[in-house]
Write a protein that holds these residues in place. Structure first.
Motif, short mmCIF file in Angstrom:
data_model
loop_
_atom_site.label_atom_id
_atom_site.label_comp_id
_atom_site.label_asym_id
_atom_site.label_seq_id
_atom_site.Cartn_x
_atom_site.Cartn_y
_atom_site.Cartn_z
N ASP A 136 4.78 12.06 3.92
CA ASP A 136 3.58 12.90 3.92
C ASP A 136 2.31 12.04 3.95
OD1 ASP A 136 5.08 15.17 3.91
OD2 ASP A 136 4.86 15.57 1.77
N ALA A 137 2.30 10.96 3.16
CA ALA A 137 1.12 10.09 3.16
C ALA A 137 0.93 9.43 4.52
CB ALA A 137 1.27 9.04 2.06
N ALA A 138 2.04 9.01 5.13
CA ALA A 138 1.95 8.41 6.47
C ALA A 138 1.47 9.43 7.49
CB ALA A 138 3.30 7.83 6.87
N ALA A 139 1.92 10.67 7.35
CA ALA A 139 1.51 11.72 8.28
C ALA A 139 0.02 12.01 8.15
CB ALA A 139 2.32 12.99 8.03
N LEU A 140 -0.50 12.04 6.94
CA LEU A 140 -1.94 12.28 6.74
C LEU A 140 -2.77 11.15 7.32
CD1 LEU A 140 -1.93 13.69 3.09
CD2 LEU A 140 -2.27 14.98 5.21
N PRO A 152 5.54 -0.10 12.54
CA PRO A 152 5.25 0.78 11.39
C PRO A 152 6.15 2.00 11.31
CG PRO A 152 3.23 0.17 12.53
CD PRO A 152 4.35 -0.27 13.40
N ALA A 153 6.46 2.60 12.47
CA ALA A 153 7.34 3.77 12.45
C ALA A 153 8.73 3.40 11.94
CB ALA A 153 7.44 4.36 13.86
N LEU A 154 9.25 2.26 12.39
CA LEU A 154 10.58 1.83 11.93
C LEU A 154 10.56 1.53 10.44
CD1 LEU A 154 13.47 1.06 12.72
CD2 LEU A 154 12.64 -1.26 13.18
N ALA A 155 9.49 0.91 9.94
CA ALA A 155 9.40 0.60 8.51
C ALA A 155 9.38 1.88 7.68
CB ALA A 155 8.16 -0.24 8.24
N ILE A 156 8.61 2.86 8.10
CA ILE A 156 8.53 4.14 7.38
C ILE A 156 9.90 4.83 7.36
CG2 ILE A 156 7.53 6.46 7.42
CD1 ILE A 156 5.00 5.17 8.62
N ILE A 157 10.58 4.85 8.50
CA ILE A 157 11.88 5.51 8.59
C ILE A 157 12.91 4.83 7.71
CG2 ILE A 157 13.80 6.01 10.16
CD1 ILE A 157 11.74 6.39 12.37
N VAL A 158 12.96 3.50 7.74
CA VAL A 158 13.96 2.76 6.97
C VAL A 158 13.74 2.93 5.47
CG1 VAL A 158 14.83 0.46 6.43
CG2 VAL A 158 14.44 1.11 8.80
N VAL A 159 12.49 2.83 5.02
CA VAL A 159 12.20 2.96 3.59
C VAL A 159 12.50 4.38 3.11
CG1 VAL A 159 10.36 2.93 1.88
CG2 VAL A 159 10.54 1.10 3.56
N ALA A 160 12.09 5.39 3.88
CA ALA A 160 12.39 6.76 3.50
C ALA A 160 13.89 7.00 3.47
CB ALA A 160 11.72 7.73 4.48
N GLN A 216 0.82 -1.20 0.00
CA GLN A 216 0.00 0.00 0.00
C GLN A 216 0.85 1.26 0.00
OE1 GLN A 216 -3.14 -0.06 -0.44
NE2 GLN A 216 -3.55 2.12 -0.21
N THR A 217 1.93 1.26 0.78
CA THR A 217 2.82 2.41 0.84
C THR A 217 3.51 2.63 -0.50
OG1 THR A 217 3.21 2.03 3.20
CG2 THR A 217 4.81 3.40 2.04
N LEU A 218 3.94 1.55 -1.15
CA LEU A 218 4.57 1.66 -2.47
C LEU A 218 3.59 2.22 -3.49
CD1 LEU A 218 7.04 1.07 -4.31
CD2 LEU A 218 6.04 -1.19 -4.72
N PHE A 219 2.35 1.76 -3.46
CA PHE A 219 1.34 2.22 -4.41
C PHE A 219 1.09 3.72 -4.25
CE2 PHE A 219 -3.21 3.13 -5.13
CZ PHE A 219 -3.27 2.89 -6.49
N VAL A 220 0.89 4.16 -3.01
CA VAL A 220 0.62 5.58 -2.76
C VAL A 220 1.83 6.42 -3.15
CG1 VAL A 220 0.14 7.28 -0.97
CG2 VAL A 220 -1.07 5.10 -0.96
N GLY A 221 3.04 6.00 -2.74
CA GLY A 221 4.23 6.79 -3.03
C GLY A 221 4.54 6.89 -4.51
N VAL A 222 4.45 5.78 -5.22
CA VAL A 222 4.75 5.78 -6.66
C VAL A 222 3.73 6.61 -7.43
CG1 VAL A 222 4.78 4.33 -8.73
CG2 VAL A 222 6.01 3.60 -6.69
N LEU A 223 2.45 6.41 -7.15
CA LEU A 223 1.42 7.12 -7.90
C LEU A 223 1.48 8.62 -7.62
CD1 LEU A 223 -0.66 6.30 -9.94
CD2 LEU A 223 -2.36 6.17 -8.11
N ALA A 245 -4.44 -2.29 5.05
CA ALA A 245 -3.17 -2.27 5.77
C ALA A 245 -2.28 -1.17 5.20
CB ALA A 245 -2.47 -3.63 5.65
N GLU A 246 -2.05 -0.14 5.99
CA GLU A 246 -1.20 0.98 5.58
C GLU A 246 -0.42 1.45 6.81
OE1 GLU A 246 0.39 4.66 4.72
OE2 GLU A 246 -1.43 4.67 5.93
N TRP A 247 0.88 1.65 6.65
CA TRP A 247 1.75 1.89 7.80
C TRP A 247 1.35 3.14 8.57
CZ3 TRP A 247 6.87 0.78 4.74
CH2 TRP A 247 7.01 -0.61 4.59
N GLY A 248 1.04 4.21 7.88
CA GLY A 248 0.65 5.43 8.57
C GLY A 248 -0.64 5.26 9.36
N LEU A 249 -1.61 4.55 8.79
CA LEU A 249 -2.87 4.29 9.49
C LEU A 249 -2.65 3.38 10.69
CD1 LEU A 249 -5.96 4.72 9.37
CD2 LEU A 249 -6.10 2.63 8.00
N MET A 250 -1.79 2.37 10.52
CA MET A 250 -1.47 1.48 11.64
C MET A 250 -0.76 2.23 12.75
SD MET A 250 -0.17 -1.65 9.21
CE MET A 250 0.43 -2.70 10.53
#
Length: 319
Positions: free
Chosen positions: A250-254, A291-299, A116-123, A267-272
C-alpha cells in the motif's frame, strides 16, 4: 469365562497400566505452544524461505550505510556527463546498477530504499496494531452497545477497498508527506486487527478458566488483562506479519501514484518505481524492474512467514 482367562486378562491390564505409569514417570512435561510452533517452523520449508527473505531484507535495511557503495543523494560527474533525456548510463565498474535519471548511484538508492520501506512498514503496522488491539479489546471485553458501535465503525471501514481508503485519507491531508502515508496505511489495517481480536476475546469470555475466575470473584479488569487478552493476542500477532506485507504494498502504491513523500532525494522503492521507472521506462526499463522486484520479493517473504506462523500456531490451519 473361566477363572484362568479372567486372571490372564487381569495380568494384561495390570501390565498395561504399569507401562503407562512408567511412561508418565519418565515424561519431563508437555511442550508449550510457543516451543511447539517454533519446532514446526524449523521443519517447514515455506517458513525457512520466508524467514530467509525477511532476515536478508532487515539486515540490508539496518546496515545500509555499510553496504551501500556510495551516498544515495550524491550526483557523480562520470554519470552526469553521459546523462541525457534519451540516455541513462547503465552498469559499469563502480556503479553495478548504473545511474538514475539524476546521475546518482542506483544500487545505493536501492539499498537505502530497503531502510525506508522497512521504516514505513513497521511503523504503519505497529500503529494499526495498537489502535486495532485497543478497539478490539474494548469491544470484546464489554460487549453490549459499545461492541455494536465499534464494530459498525469497523464494518464501514472494511466496506471500502483498503487502497481506496488509504488514497482518500492521504488526499484529505493538506500536504502529502511520509507521515501521511504511514498514518493512512495504519488506519487501513485497524479494522482487521480489531475484528480479529474482538472475535478471539468473545470466544475467551465463555472459556472454563474465565468462568472459574469470575466464580472466584476476580475483578473484571484483571480477567480481561490477565486471562482474556493474553490468550487472544496470538492470532493478532500472526496477522501483523501478514499485514506488514500489505503495508509495504500500500505504501509503495501511494508513492507510485504520487501521493507519498515529495522529496526526490529520499530513496523509497515505490517512489523510484513511480517517478523514475514510469517516466523513463522506454529509455531504461531497469529503473522500474529493480524496485518492483524488490517490493514483490519482500512482500512474498512476509506472506510466506505469516502463513507458516498461522499454520504452526493454529491447529485448525494445519495440513
Amino acid at each position: 469365562m473361566s477363572e484362568r482367562s479372567i486372571g490372564v486378562l487381569g495380568d494384561r491390564k495390570k501390565a498395561r497400566l504399569d507401562g503407562l505409569a512408567r511412561a508418565s514417570a519418565s515424561d519431563r512435561g508437555g511442550v508449550s505452544l510457543v516451543r511447539d510452533a517454533a519446532r514446526r517452523l524449523r521443519r517447514n520449508p515455506v517458513a525457512i524461505v520466508g524467514a530467509s527473505i525477511v532476515g536478508l531484507f532487515v539486515l540490508v535495511a539496518i546496515f545500509a550505510p555499510l553496504i551501500a557503495p556510495h551516498d544515495p543523494v550524491q550526483r557523480f560527474d562520470e554519470l552526469t556527463k553521459n546523462l541525457t533525456v534519451d540516455s541513462i548510463p547503465g552498469a559499469s565498474g563502480d556503479f553495478p546498477l548504473g545511474s538514475d535519471p539524476l546521475g546518482r548511484d542506483f544500487l545505493s538508492r536501492m539499498i537505502y530504499g530497503a531502510r525506508q520501506t522497512l521504516f514505513v512498514g513497521v511503523l504503519a503496522t505497529l500503529i494499526g496494531l495498537a489502535l486495532g488491539v485497543l478497539i478490539g479489546a474494548i469491544a470484546g471485553a464489554f460487549g453490549g452497545w459499545i461492541d455494536v458501535v465499534l464494530m459498525r465503525l469497523t464494518d464501514v471501514m472494511l466496506a471500502l477497498p483498503s487502497l481506496l481508503l488509504a488514497i482518500t485519507l492521504v488526499a484529505m491531508a493538506s500536504r502529502s508527506s511520509q507521515w501521511t502515508v504511514i498514518f493512512a496505511v495504519a488506519i487501513v489495517s485497524v479494522p482487521i486487527f480489531a475484528r480479529l481480536l474482538r472475535g478471539s476475546m468473545l470466544a475467551q469470555r465463555e472459556s472454563d478458566h474465565v468462568l472459574a475466575a469470575r466464580a472466584l470473584g476476580v475483578k473484571e479488569r484483571n480477567i480481561v488483562l490477565r486471562h482474556m487478552l493474553p490468550n487472544s493476542l496470538t492470532a493478532v500477532i500472526v496477522q501483523a506479519t501478514l499485514t506488514f506485507a500489505v503495508a509495504i504494498l500500500d505504501a509503495a502504491a501511494l508513492s507510485f501514484l504520487g501521493l507519498g513523500d515529495p522529496d526526490i532525494n529520499r530513496a523509497e522503492w515505490g517512489l523510484m518505481l513511480g517517478v523514475d521507472g514510469q517516466r523513463y521506462f522506454e529509455v531504461r526499463p531497469e529503473l522500474a524492474y529493480y524496485p518492483a522486484l524488490a517490493i514483490i520479493v519482500v512482500a512474498l517473504g512476509f506472506t510466506l512467514l505469516g502463513e507458516a506462523m498461522r499454520e504452526a500456531i493454529d491447529p485448525k490451519n494445519r495440513r
